[in-house]
Design an enzyme around this catalytic site. Structure first.
Site, PDB file in Angstrom:
ATOM      1  CG  HIS A  87      -2.004   1.017   1.133  1.00  0.00           C
ATOM      2  ND1 HIS A  87      -1.784   2.341   1.441  1.00  0.00           N
ATOM      3  CD2 HIS A  87      -3.295   0.925   0.732  1.00  0.00           C
ATOM      4  CE1 HIS A  87      -2.911   3.014   1.240  1.00  0.00           C
ATOM      5  NE2 HIS A  87      -3.835   2.185   0.815  1.00  0.00           N
ATOM      6  CD  GLU A 136      -5.601   1.700  -2.945  1.00  0.00           C
ATOM      7  OE1 GLU A 136      -6.745   1.726  -2.529  1.00  0.00           O
ATOM      8  OE2 GLU A 136      -4.604   1.714  -2.196  1.00  0.00           O
TER       9      GLU A 136
HETATM   10  P1  PGA Z   1      -9.891   5.678   0.485  1.00  0.00           P
HETATM   11  O1  PGA Z   1      -8.619   4.703   0.677  1.00  0.00           O
HETATM   12  O2  PGA Z   1     -11.026   4.820   0.006  1.00  0.00           O
HETATM   13  O3  PGA Z   1     -10.125   6.243   1.860  1.00  0.00           O
HETATM   14  O4  PGA Z   1      -9.502   6.706  -0.511  1.00  0.00           O
HETATM   15  C1  PGA Z   1      -8.355   3.694  -0.238  1.00  0.00           C
HETATM   16  C2  PGA Z   1      -7.092   2.961   0.152  1.00  0.00           C
HETATM   17  O5  PGA Z   1      -6.107   3.609   0.533  1.00  0.00           O
HETATM   18  O6  PGA Z   1      -7.043   1.718   0.085  1.00  0.00           O
END
Ligand code: PGA
Length: 210
Positions: A87, A136
């Site tokens: 992440h 992401e």
């Molecule tokens: P968010 O986070 O939905 O709060 O934008 C997503 C993530 O970091 O997995």
């Protein structure tokens, strides 16, 4: 597939209340729903729902042994089926690099866990044998500004073509309102949800709209 990333949130008591409100939705959904809470909450989950719905948010790059503060794959496997690896918050705040992430993927697989590998763009390296990738864009995380579904789909397509991944999830400000616009795209197989997964009502809607 709908994955919740709780990050560093909730106590055991809050988790029990959350589960009371949403457990049946999770168990009855025809979608694959996976919740990734803090390590301290894994046992609360595993007492209430099958491990196929549970994931960890990180894993030690080592096995059992003298690694203070770490939780290893064999330990995680007692409670969970999945593990989020790489992440952007791990990369940013804990200096994780691609080499470390590759090591974590290896130990996760050795332990029989399914890695959910987070990438920040189509050029982030994806170790071999990864089936689930979560795309992401950093600017979309927690910002309330999701990427456009079309742009996310283009990246998902590129990731599917470039890696051996079977599923690409989109993550970054996913809500009950925008989730379907992502899951209806051709190359997006699901979502990774942070903030909106903490609220059981919102997360139930995300599961049903996905
Ligand atoms: P968010 O986070 O939905 O709060 O934008 C997503 C993530 O970091 O997995």
């Amino acid at each position: 597939m709908v994955v919740a990333n709780w990050k560093s949130n909730k106590t055991q008591q809050e988790t029990t209340i959350w589960l009371e409100q949403i457990k049946s939705t999770i168990l009855q959904s025809e979608k694959t729903v996976v919740i990734c809470p803090s390590f301290t909450l894994l046992s609360v989950f595993s007492q209430q729902i099958p491990v196929k719905h549970i994931g960890a948010q990180d894993i030690s790059p080592f096995g059992m042994g003298a690694y203070t503060g770490e939780v290893n794959g064999v330990q995680i496997k007692e409670f969970a089926q999945y593990v989020i690896i790489g992440h952007s918050e791990r990369r940013q705040y804990f200096n994780e690099n691609d080499e470390m992430i590759t090591k974590k993927v290896m130990v996760a697989k050795q332990a029989g866990l399914i890695p959910i590998l987070c990438v920040q763009g189509k050029d982030t390296p994806v170790p071999e044998g990864i089936e689930i990738v979560a795309y992401e864009p950093i600017w979309a995380i927690g910002s309330g500004k999701a990427e456009s579904p079309q742009d996310a789909d283009n990246i998902a397509k590129a990731i599917l073509e470039k890696t051996g991944a079977k599923i690409v999830l989109y993550g970054g400000s996913v809500t009950e309102e925008n989730v379907a616009s992502f899951t209806h795209m051709e190359h997006i197989g699901g979502v990774l949800v942070g903030g909106a997964s903490l609220d059981p009502q919102k997360f139930s809607l995300i599961i049903s709209h996905a």
